[in-house]
Design an enzyme around this catalytic site. Structure first.
Site, PDB file in Angstrom:
ATOM      1  CG  ASP A   1      -1.889  -1.190   1.180  1.00  0.00           C
ATOM      2  OD1 ASP A   1      -2.261  -1.626   0.082  1.00  0.00           O
ATOM      3  OD2 ASP A   1      -2.222  -1.699   2.270  1.00  0.00           O
TER       4      ASP A   1
ATOM      5  CE  LYS B   1       2.361  -2.616  -4.253  1.00  0.00           C
ATOM      6  NZ  LYS B   1       2.061  -2.174  -2.880  1.00  0.00           N
TER       7      LYS B   1
ATOM      8  N   GLY C   1      -4.566  -4.377  -3.747  1.00  0.00           N
ATOM      9  CA  GLY C   1      -5.555  -3.330  -3.992  1.00  0.00           C
ATOM     10  C   GLY C   1      -4.783  -2.091  -4.389  1.00  0.00           C
ATOM     11  CG  HIS C   2      -2.114  -2.101  -6.949  1.00  0.00           C
ATOM     12  ND1 HIS C   2      -1.257  -2.689  -7.833  1.00  0.00           N
ATOM     13  CD2 HIS C   2      -1.813  -2.627  -5.743  1.00  0.00           C
ATOM     14  CE1 HIS C   2      -0.475  -3.540  -7.183  1.00  0.00           C
ATOM     15  NE2 HIS C   2      -0.802  -3.531  -5.914  1.00  0.00           N
TER      16      HIS C   2
ATOM     17  CD  GLN D   1       0.630  -8.945  -2.553  1.00  0.00           C
ATOM     18  OE1 GLN D   1       1.274  -9.515  -3.395  1.00  0.00           O
ATOM     19  NE2 GLN D   1      -0.625  -8.611  -2.746  1.00  0.00           N
TER      20      GLN D   1
HETATM   21  P1  GDP Z   1      -0.725   0.257  -3.588  1.00  0.00           P
HETATM   22  O1  GDP Z   1      -1.356  -0.984  -3.070  1.00  0.00           O
HETATM   23  O2  GDP Z   1       0.748   0.308  -3.323  1.00  0.00           O
HETATM   24  O3  GDP Z   1      -1.042   0.558  -5.017  1.00  0.00           O
HETATM   25  O4  GDP Z   1      -1.336   1.452  -2.715  1.00  0.00           O
HETATM   26  P2  GDP Z   1      -2.894   1.666  -2.368  1.00  0.00           P
HETATM   27  O5  GDP Z   1      -3.578   2.135  -3.594  1.00  0.00           O
HETATM   28  O6  GDP Z   1      -3.430   0.490  -1.661  1.00  0.00           O
HETATM   29  O7  GDP Z   1      -2.795   2.810  -1.283  1.00  0.00           O
HETATM   30  C1  GDP Z   1      -2.203   4.036  -1.569  1.00  0.00           C
HETATM   31  C2  GDP Z   1      -3.260   5.142  -1.413  1.00  0.00           C
HETATM   32  O8  GDP Z   1      -2.614   6.398  -1.379  1.00  0.00           O
HETATM   33  C3  GDP Z   1      -4.242   5.227  -2.555  1.00  0.00           C
HETATM   34  O9  GDP Z   1      -5.484   5.638  -2.056  1.00  0.00           O
HETATM   35  C4  GDP Z   1      -3.657   6.292  -3.479  1.00  0.00           C
HETATM   36  O10 GDP Z   1      -4.631   6.969  -4.250  1.00  0.00           O
HETATM   37  C5  GDP Z   1      -3.040   7.222  -2.454  1.00  0.00           C
HETATM   38  N1  GDP Z   1      -1.826   7.930  -2.888  1.00  0.00           N
HETATM   39  C6  GDP Z   1      -0.809   7.487  -3.673  1.00  0.00           C
HETATM   40  N2  GDP Z   1       0.181   8.405  -3.722  1.00  0.00           N
HETATM   41  C7  GDP Z   1      -0.225   9.444  -2.947  1.00  0.00           C
HETATM   42  C8  GDP Z   1       0.372  10.683  -2.556  1.00  0.00           C
HETATM   43  O11 GDP Z   1       1.498  11.016  -2.935  1.00  0.00           O
HETATM   44  N3  GDP Z   1      -0.369  11.478  -1.702  1.00  0.00           N
HETATM   45  C9  GDP Z   1      -1.609  11.129  -1.245  1.00  0.00           C
HETATM   46  N4  GDP Z   1      -2.238  11.957  -0.431  1.00  0.00           N
HETATM   47  N5  GDP Z   1      -2.190   9.978  -1.592  1.00  0.00           N
HETATM   48  C10 GDP Z   1      -1.501   9.140  -2.416  1.00  0.00           C
HETATM   49  P1  IMO Z   2      -0.996  -4.230  -2.156  1.00  0.00           P
HETATM   50  O1  IMO Z   2      -0.534  -4.782  -3.491  1.00  0.00           O
HETATM   51  C1  IMO Z   2      -1.022  -4.689   2.180  1.00  0.00           C
HETATM   52  C2  IMO Z   2      -1.170  -8.787   3.740  1.00  0.00           C
HETATM   53  C3  IMO Z   2      -2.423  -9.253   4.448  1.00  0.00           C
HETATM   54  C4  IMO Z   2      -1.831 -10.240   5.436  1.00  0.00           C
HETATM   55  C5  IMO Z   2      -0.696 -10.881   4.648  1.00  0.00           C
HETATM   56  C6  IMO Z   2      -1.066 -12.221   4.017  1.00  0.00           C
HETATM   57  O2  IMO Z   2      -2.263  -3.471  -2.219  1.00  0.00           O
HETATM   58  O3  IMO Z   2       0.126  -3.477  -1.516  1.00  0.00           O
HETATM   59  P2  IMO Z   2      -2.558 -12.903   1.933  1.00  0.00           P
HETATM   60  O4  IMO Z   2      -4.020 -12.698   1.653  1.00  0.00           O
HETATM   61  O5  IMO Z   2      -1.652 -12.297   0.904  1.00  0.00           O
HETATM   62  O6  IMO Z   2      -2.207 -14.328   2.207  1.00  0.00           O
HETATM   63  O7  IMO Z   2      -2.304 -12.122   3.321  1.00  0.00           O
HETATM   64  O8  IMO Z   2      -0.364  -9.955   3.622  1.00  0.00           O
HETATM   65  N1  IMO Z   2      -1.371  -8.251   2.371  1.00  0.00           N
HETATM   66  C7  IMO Z   2      -1.280  -6.953   2.055  1.00  0.00           C
HETATM   67  N2  IMO Z   2      -1.074  -5.863   2.824  1.00  0.00           N
HETATM   68  N3  IMO Z   2      -1.134  -4.533   0.848  1.00  0.00           N
HETATM   69  C8  IMO Z   2      -1.321  -5.622   0.056  1.00  0.00           C
HETATM   70  O9  IMO Z   2      -1.333  -5.546  -1.293  1.00  0.00           O
HETATM   71  C9  IMO Z   2      -1.437  -6.892   0.655  1.00  0.00           C
HETATM   72  N4  IMO Z   2      -1.654  -8.152   0.181  1.00  0.00           N
HETATM   73  C10 IMO Z   2      -1.595  -8.970   1.244  1.00  0.00           C
HETATM   74  O10 IMO Z   2      -3.080  -8.185   5.077  1.00  0.00           O
HETATM   75  O11 IMO Z   2      -1.251  -9.545   6.507  1.00  0.00           O
HETATM   76 MG    MG Z   3      -2.924  -1.606  -1.818  1.00  0.00          MG
END
Ligand code: GDP
Ligand code: IMO
Ligand code: MG
Length: 427
Positions: A13, A16, A40-41, A223
């Site tokens: 999170d 990415k 979850g991206h 991840q």
């Molecule tokens: P990922 O799993 O690595 O793709 O990250 P997620 O999408 O799960 O979580 C990142 C969150 O931060 C998302 O809601 C993005 O829209 C948000 N985000 C990404 N870069 C920035 C940033 O530079 N500033 C802010 N405020 N939000 C960001």
């Molecule tokens: P993105 O790509 C954050 C965590 C779960 C749990 C552990 C194992 O959005 O960064 P799993 O279902 O993979 O066997 O769970 O890994 N986990 C993540 N945490 N971001 C993710 O993906 C994750 N995918 C799995 O919460 O602790």
């Molecule tokens: Mg994510």
């Protein structure tokens, strides 16, 4: 041979999806190489917000071919609903390629994930419940089902039988659940075959030919480094290799082809699920980071655990991935603090430790040693260049760069594509 890997440097999170989407306009292929719909991206394009779980974030860039590599685990029902959701919003998904060697998350893998967690009780991993671990376990046990198996009913039936033989014993005798019928599973899986057929390809060949033709290929990790099955905080990890080496095995591209490895690094730290987290905050600062940063899981809706930046982890990510650059995200979230603590080392049983301990016991005992950097109050979301940032924000970035071991080549100051400060170009 411009092949770039983009991966999470912390516990996932990090942003990415946004970073991949930003580069998507300048690359020819975006490839997922591991994980599945546990990811979850979030990608924000103008006033549109997309949550992608299985599809590479490059799918939103029209010139880019999205690829699901052999190292990914694919839940066909999730994939099809993600595709139709995007089609309804006018996104063309016809270029998608899926490796015939990718493994399928079957309904029984999802069941096993859920019952295993329930039986672990307070020792649970806190998985996303998407069947990820059991599907990779079947792959390693050589009883997995692959995408190509959907096109040979006889082989598919034999393989489902083999996989369910032992599982049904465990489900009925140990977990007190009903047995799962082979026919039912086979029928469900065959029902996806026709819809998936146009996308199935020899992705290893396609990607290697593309690299020979000097096309730009971006590998998008799911991840993060600390969730890696080998290099993460085992057993509180996912069941694949999000680290850079995973891109080679998960896409069938040799390490000599990779020219750049970009670590996505949040300006603070978050984690979802169980496991150690030295800089975790259980006070109002943690609550503020969660609120301002919108730190709620895209996949499961769970609140993310929040804490200060941990330079020990960043250094570790640089090392195990051979990072060439960092993309620092969410700097804007730190606006408003008078001073910002940064963890520079750990104290473990009275000793100061600069590097991530390999011993699980030591890591569980690690207490953060903080340095305090002056904060800033100015809104930075409109900053376009490094010079636009207030002096204290510049110094925070420089300090993180120095501690983390690789140059910070981009800075996120908001979720949108254009809310990014580019320092060194990636391509
Ligand atoms: P990922 O799993 O690595 O793709 O990250 P997620 O999408 O799960 O979580 C990142 C969150 O931060 C998302 O809601 C993005 O829209 C948000 N985000 C990404 N870069 C920035 C940033 O530079 N500033 C802010 N405020 N939000 C960001
Ligand atoms: P993105 O790509 C954050 C965590 C779960 C749990 C552990 C194992 O959005 O960064 P799993 O279902 O993979 O066997 O769970 O890994 N986990 C993540 N945490 N971001 C993710 O993906 C994750 N995918 C799995 O919460 O602790
Ligand atoms: Mg994510």
């Amino acid at each position: 041979m411009p092949a770039l890997v983009l991966l999470g440097a912390q516990w996932g999170d990090e942003g990415k999806g946004k970073a991949t989407d930003l580069l998507g306009g300048s690359v020819d292929y975006v490839v997922r190489y591991q994980g599945g719909n546990n990811a979850g991206h979030t990608v924000v394009v103008g006033d549109q917000k997309y949550a992608l779980h299985l599809l590479p974030s490059g799918i939103l860039s029209p010139g880019c071919t999205p690829v699901i590599g052999n190292g990914v685990v694919v839940d066909p029902s999730v994939l099809l609903s993600e595709l139709s959701g995007l089609n309804e919003r006018g996104v063309d998904t016809s270029k998608l390629l899926i490796s015939g060697n990718a493994h399928i998350i079957t309904p029984y893998n999802v069941t096993v994930d859920k019952v295993t967690e329930r039986f672990l009780g307070k020792r649970k991993i806190g998985t996303t419940g998407r069947g990820i671990g059991p599907t990779y376990a079947d792959k390693i046990n050589r009883v997995g089902i692959r995408v190509q198996d959907l096109y040979d009913e006889s082989i598919l039936t034999q393989k489902v039988e083999a996989a369910l033989d032992a599982k049904n014993q465990i489900l009925t005798k140990l977990y007190n659940r009903r047995a799962i019928a082979v026919d039912q599973v086979v029928e469900e899986l065959l029902g996806y075959a026709e819809q998936l057929a146009p996308y199935v390809a020899d992705t290893v060949l396609v990607l290697n030919q593309a690299l020979e033709e000097d096309k730009v290929v971006l590998f998008e990790g799911g991840q993060g480094t600390l969730l890696d099955i080998d290099h993460g905080t085992y057993p509180f990890v996912t069941s694949s290799n999000p680290t850079a080496g995973g891109a080679c095995t998960g896409a069938g591209v040799g390490p000599t082809k990779i020219s750049r490895v970009i670590g996505i690094l949040k300006a603070y730290t978050t984690r979802v699920g169980s496991g150690p987290f030295p800089t975790e905050l259980l006070d109002e600062d943690g609550e503020a980071l969660r609120r301002i940063g919108g730190e709620r899981g895209v996949t499961t809706g769970r609140d993310r655990r929040c804490g200060w930046f941990d330079a020990v982890i960043a250094r570790y990510a640089t090392r195990v991935n051979g990072l060439t650059d960092f993309f620092l995200t969410k700097l804007d979230v730190l606006t408003g603090w008078e001073r910002i603590p940064v963890c520079v080392a750990y104290e473990i049983d009275g000793r100061r430790v600069e590097e991530l301990p390999y011993s699980q016991t030591d890591f569980h005992h690690a207490k953060p040693v903080y340095e305090y950097l002056p904060g800033w109050q100015e809104d930075i979301t409109k900053a376009k260049t490094f010079a636009d940032l207030p002096k204290n924000a510049q110094d925070y970035v420089k300090a993180l760069e120095e501690m983390s071991g690789a140059p910070i080549s981009a800075i996120g100051v908001g979720p949108g594509r254009d809310e990014t400060i580019e320092i060194n170009s990636f391509i």
